[in-house]
Scaffold this motif. Structure first.
Motif, PDB file in Angstrom:
ATOM      1  N   TYR A 123      46.911  49.331  50.485  1.00 14.57           N
ATOM      2  CA  TYR A 123      45.534  49.395  49.910  1.00 14.57           C
ATOM      3  C   TYR A 123      44.780  48.549  50.826  1.00 14.57           C
ATOM      4  CZ  TYR A 123      40.887  48.375  47.705  1.00 14.57           C
ATOM      5  OH  TYR A 123      39.809  48.055  47.328  1.00 14.57           O
ATOM      6  N   HIS A 124      43.840  48.989  51.702  1.00 12.54           N
ATOM      7  CA  HIS A 124      43.336  48.244  52.696  1.00 12.54           C
ATOM      8  C   HIS A 124      42.009  47.625  52.199  1.00 12.54           C
ATOM      9  CE1 HIS A 124      45.775  49.458  55.783  1.00 12.54           C
ATOM     10  NE2 HIS A 124      45.804  50.526  55.256  1.00 12.54           N
ATOM     11  N   ASN A 125      42.057  46.298  51.983  1.00  9.33           N
ATOM     12  CA  ASN A 125      40.696  45.659  51.412  1.00  9.33           C
ATOM     13  C   ASN A 125      39.530  45.674  52.375  1.00  9.33           C
ATOM     14  OD1 ASN A 125      41.909  44.472  49.048  1.00  9.33           O
ATOM     15  ND2 ASN A 125      42.999  43.051  50.076  1.00  9.33           N
ATOM     16  N   PRO A 126      38.324  46.120  51.818  1.00  3.54           N
ATOM     17  CA  PRO A 126      37.186  46.031  52.425  1.00  3.54           C
ATOM     18  C   PRO A 126      36.782  44.768  53.002  1.00  3.54           C
ATOM     19  CG  PRO A 126      36.766  47.259  50.541  1.00  3.54           C
ATOM     20  CD  PRO A 126      38.031  46.741  50.431  1.00  3.54           C
ATOM     21  N   SER A 127      37.217  43.528  52.516  1.00  2.35           N
ATOM     22  CA  SER A 127      36.961  42.322  53.084  1.00  2.35           C
ATOM     23  C   SER A 127      37.942  42.003  54.184  1.00  2.35           C
ATOM     24  CB  SER A 127      36.638  41.283  52.138  1.00  2.35           C
ATOM     25  OG  SER A 127      37.835  41.233  51.242  1.00  2.35           O
ATOM     26  N   GLY A 128      38.908  42.754  54.197  1.00  4.77           N
ATOM     27  CA  GLY A 128      39.942  42.289  55.075  1.00  4.77           C
ATOM     28  C   GLY A 128      41.484  42.084  54.529  1.00  4.77           C
TER      29      GLY A 128
ATOM     30  N   HIS B 105      45.100  43.212  53.205  1.00  2.23           N
ATOM     31  CA  HIS B 105      45.693  44.663  52.393  1.00  2.23           C
ATOM     32  C   HIS B 105      46.619  44.137  51.263  1.00  2.23           C
ATOM     33  CE1 HIS B 105      48.863  43.842  55.598  1.00  2.23           C
ATOM     34  NE2 HIS B 105      49.837  44.444  54.654  1.00  2.23           N
TER      35      HIS B 105
END
Length: 105
Positions: free
Chosen positions: A50-55, A57
């Protein structure tokens, strides 16, 4: 009969334990205690990144064939006991890159 363990005070009093392949918890409301356990072998899980939108994973470790056990008690009396073998969903998200679950995405 409905047994609810969803008040904020019960969230704070609940105990929980999470591993890469299991989740167990105990919740209390008055004289009632709900104990739950979901678990599966690592071989029955898949991992997704899962790649976090804020940077950064996280690793989402998922199984749709986990087992589950729930027990509701009042004092020493068991009111309800439920078991489901390989029919429960379990998802755990971890930040550690090293874990026993095979990553597929």
């Amino acid at each position: 009969r409905t047994y609810e363990f969803n008040r904020p005070i019960e969230w704070l009093r609940a105990s929980t334990r999470v591993t890469y392949t299991s989740w167990s918890f105990t919740a209390r409301r008055g004289q009632y205690i709900l104990v739950g356990n979901l678990y599966t072998p690592a071989e029955q899980m898949v991992g997704l990144t899962y790649h976090n939108p804020s940077g950064g994973h996280a690793h989402c470790l998922n199984s749709k064939i986990a087992s589950a056990e729930l027990r509701l008690t009042r004092g020493d009396e068991t009111l309800l006991e439920l078991r489901s073998a390989r029919k429960a969903a379990l998802e755990v998200t971890v930040l550690e890159p090293e874990h026993p679950v095979r990553m597929v995405l």
